[in-house]
Design a protein around this motif. Sequence first.
Motif, PDB file in Angstrom:
ATOM      1  N   ARG A  21      41.738  28.564  41.578  1.00 39.06           N
ATOM      2  CA  ARG A  21      43.044  27.968  41.345  1.00 39.06           C
ATOM      3  C   ARG A  21      44.101  29.040  41.187  1.00 39.06           C
ATOM      4  O   ARG A  21      45.275  28.783  41.291  1.00 39.06           O
ATOM      5  N   GLN A  22      43.675  30.266  40.896  1.00 41.58           N
ATOM      6  CA  GLN A  22      44.615  31.340  40.684  1.00 41.58           C
ATOM      7  C   GLN A  22      45.119  31.890  42.011  1.00 41.58           C
ATOM      8  O   GLN A  22      44.466  31.777  43.042  1.00 41.58           O
ATOM      9  N   SER A  23      46.284  32.501  41.957  1.00 45.06           N
ATOM     10  CA  SER A  23      46.869  33.097  43.148  1.00 45.06           C
ATOM     11  C   SER A  23      46.121  34.372  43.512  1.00 45.06           C
ATOM     12  O   SER A  23      45.375  34.935  42.699  1.00 45.06           O
ATOM     13  N   ASP A  24      46.342  34.833  44.728  1.00 46.10           N
ATOM     14  CA  ASP A  24      45.753  36.108  45.138  1.00 46.10           C
ATOM     15  C   ASP A  24      46.250  37.238  44.241  1.00 46.10           C
ATOM     16  O   ASP A  24      45.498  38.149  43.904  1.00 46.10           O
ATOM     17  N   ALA A  25      47.534  37.159  43.844  1.00 46.25           N
ATOM     18  CA  ALA A  25      48.109  38.198  42.971  1.00 46.25           C
ATOM     19  C   ALA A  25      47.401  38.209  41.620  1.00 46.25           C
ATOM     20  O   ALA A  25      47.060  39.282  41.092  1.00 46.25           O
ATOM     21  N   ALA A  26      47.155  37.046  41.039  1.00 49.23           N
ATOM     22  CA  ALA A  26      46.471  36.967  39.747  1.00 49.23           C
ATOM     23  C   ALA A  26      45.030  37.464  39.879  1.00 49.23           C
ATOM     24  O   ALA A  26      44.529  38.170  38.999  1.00 49.23           O
ATOM     25  N   ALA A  27      44.361  37.116  40.959  1.00 45.39           N
ATOM     26  CA  ALA A  27      42.985  37.569  41.180  1.00 45.39           C
ATOM     27  C   ALA A  27      42.931  39.091  41.293  1.00 45.39           C
ATOM     28  O   ALA A  27      41.999  39.723  40.785  1.00 45.39           O
ATOM     29  N   ALA A  28      43.922  39.679  41.933  1.00 49.28           N
ATOM     30  CA  ALA A  28      43.971  41.138  42.072  1.00 49.28           C
ATOM     31  C   ALA A  28      44.161  41.799  40.709  1.00 49.28           C
ATOM     32  O   ALA A  28      43.489  42.790  40.387  1.00 49.28           O
ATOM     33  N   LEU A  29      45.061  41.255  39.886  1.00 45.66           N
ATOM     34  CA  LEU A  29      45.272  41.799  38.542  1.00 45.66           C
ATOM     35  C   LEU A  29      43.993  41.680  37.716  1.00 45.66           C
ATOM     36  O   LEU A  29      43.602  42.620  37.009  1.00 45.66           O
ATOM     37  N   GLN A  30      43.342  40.541  37.813  1.00 44.80           N
ATOM     38  CA  GLN A  30      42.109  40.317  37.072  1.00 44.80           C
ATOM     39  C   GLN A  30      41.048  41.345  37.466  1.00 44.80           C
ATOM     40  O   GLN A  30      40.363  41.909  36.610  1.00 44.80           O
ATOM     41  N   ARG A  31      40.925  41.606  38.745  1.00 42.95           N
ATOM     42  CA  ARG A  31      39.948  42.585  39.230  1.00 42.95           C
ATOM     43  C   ARG A  31      40.228  43.971  38.648  1.00 42.95           C
ATOM     44  O   ARG A  31      39.319  44.654  38.163  1.00 42.95           O
ATOM     45  N   GLY A  32      41.488  44.386  38.688  1.00 43.17           N
ATOM     46  CA  GLY A  32      41.857  45.701  38.154  1.00 43.17           C
ATOM     47  C   GLY A  32      41.611  45.808  36.662  1.00 43.17           C
ATOM     48  O   GLY A  32      41.123  46.839  36.167  1.00 43.17           O
ATOM     49  N   VAL A  33      41.944  44.758  35.919  1.00 42.93           N
ATOM     50  CA  VAL A  33      41.719  44.739  34.476  1.00 42.93           C
ATOM     51  C   VAL A  33      40.229  44.848  34.179  1.00 42.93           C
ATOM     52  O   VAL A  33      39.799  45.645  33.335  1.00 42.93           O
ATOM     53  N   CYS A  34      39.424  44.066  34.864  1.00 43.59           N
ATOM     54  CA  CYS A  34      37.973  44.086  34.625  1.00 43.59           C
ATOM     55  C   CYS A  34      37.380  45.456  34.932  1.00 43.59           C
ATOM     56  O   CYS A  34      36.544  45.962  34.171  1.00 43.59           O
ATOM     57  N   ARG A  35      37.807  46.070  36.021  1.00 48.07           N
ATOM     58  CA  ARG A  35      37.312  47.403  36.371  1.00 48.07           C
ATOM     59  C   ARG A  35      37.627  48.411  35.263  1.00 48.07           C
ATOM     60  O   ARG A  35      36.781  49.221  34.879  1.00 48.07           O
ATOM     61  N   THR A  36      38.842  48.357  34.759  1.00 48.22           N
ATOM     62  CA  THR A  36      39.257  49.313  33.741  1.00 48.22           C
ATOM     63  C   THR A  36      38.563  49.063  32.413  1.00 48.22           C
ATOM     64  O   THR A  36      38.108  50.005  31.750  1.00 48.22           O
ATOM     65  N   LEU A  37      38.440  47.816  32.007  1.00 43.77           N
ATOM     66  CA  LEU A  37      37.734  47.523  30.760  1.00 43.77           C
ATOM     67  C   LEU A  37      36.281  47.986  30.846  1.00 43.77           C
ATOM     68  O   LEU A  37      35.736  48.522  29.879  1.00 43.77           O
ATOM     69  N   ARG A  38      35.646  47.782  31.989  1.00 42.75           N
ATOM     70  CA  ARG A  38      34.275  48.262  32.175  1.00 42.75           C
ATOM     71  C   ARG A  38      34.217  49.781  32.080  1.00 42.75           C
ATOM     72  O   ARG A  38      33.310  50.344  31.483  1.00 42.75           O
ATOM     73  N   ALA A  39      35.215  50.460  32.653  1.00 47.47           N
ATOM     74  CA  ALA A  39      35.251  51.923  32.589  1.00 47.47           C
ATOM     75  C   ALA A  39      35.376  52.414  31.149  1.00 47.47           C
ATOM     76  O   ALA A  39      34.882  53.489  30.810  1.00 47.47           O
ATOM     77  N   TYR A  40      35.993  51.618  30.280  1.00 49.02           N
ATOM     78  CA  TYR A  40      36.112  51.952  28.852  1.00 49.02           C
ATOM     79  C   TYR A  40      34.888  51.506  28.053  1.00 49.02           C
ATOM     80  O   TYR A  40      34.863  51.625  26.838  1.00 49.02           O
ATOM     81  N   GLY A  41      33.887  50.944  28.723  1.00 44.75           N
ATOM     82  CA  GLY A  41      32.646  50.579  28.061  1.00 44.75           C
ATOM     83  C   GLY A  41      32.573  49.164  27.517  1.00 44.75           C
ATOM     84  O   GLY A  41      31.635  48.827  26.800  1.00 44.75           O
ATOM     85  N   HIS A  42      33.544  48.330  27.861  1.00 42.55           N
ATOM     86  CA  HIS A  42      33.524  46.944  27.400  1.00 42.55           C
ATOM     87  C   HIS A  42      32.706  46.071  28.341  1.00 42.55           C
ATOM     88  O   HIS A  42      32.704  46.290  29.552  1.00 42.55           O
TER      89      HIS A  42
END
Length: 165
Positions: A21-42
């Motif tokens: 249901r989310q836009s492509d823009a929201a999906a892209a932001l979500q992907r970047g956030v998840c990648r970074t949180l994982r890089a911080y060990g979350h």
Amino acid sequence: MQGKSSVAHSDKDPLIVVDRRQSDAAAALQRGVCRTLRAYGHSVITELPLANGRRADVVGLSGSGDIMIVEIKSCLADYRTDGKWHEYLDFCDRLYFAVSADFPNEVIPEHAGLILADRYGAELVREPTEDRLNATRRKAMMLCFARTAALRLQHHLDPGCRLRS
């Protein structure tokens, strides 16, 4: 891009893996956030159903048990028309907004954290005010996180398996 979730049995079903249901823009932001949180060990889970009926865009769980919710805002209109973010405050220690670099950051409340993101990663710009969860709510959130993650993994490993939440 509008549509239904790829795995959706009901609105309260924790097996929702991709929310289309989310836009492509929201999906892209979500992907970047998840990648970074994982890089911080979350540990990270998306579209986590909360006890109040809402669904958090991204929930991060630190190794020490801190819980953060990241609310994705793809544009100013998305932010202005969606006032439900207050309802996430009772389910996390810290609330962040993730937006693109061209978003007008001054509209984000001062007590909320600010993350600038794109599809490749994210940068923490401002830490939020911390409001620690009580022990009962923390336990409930950690159980919700763990059960949802386990059910999603099992569904990924065996898509034909009919799991109960």
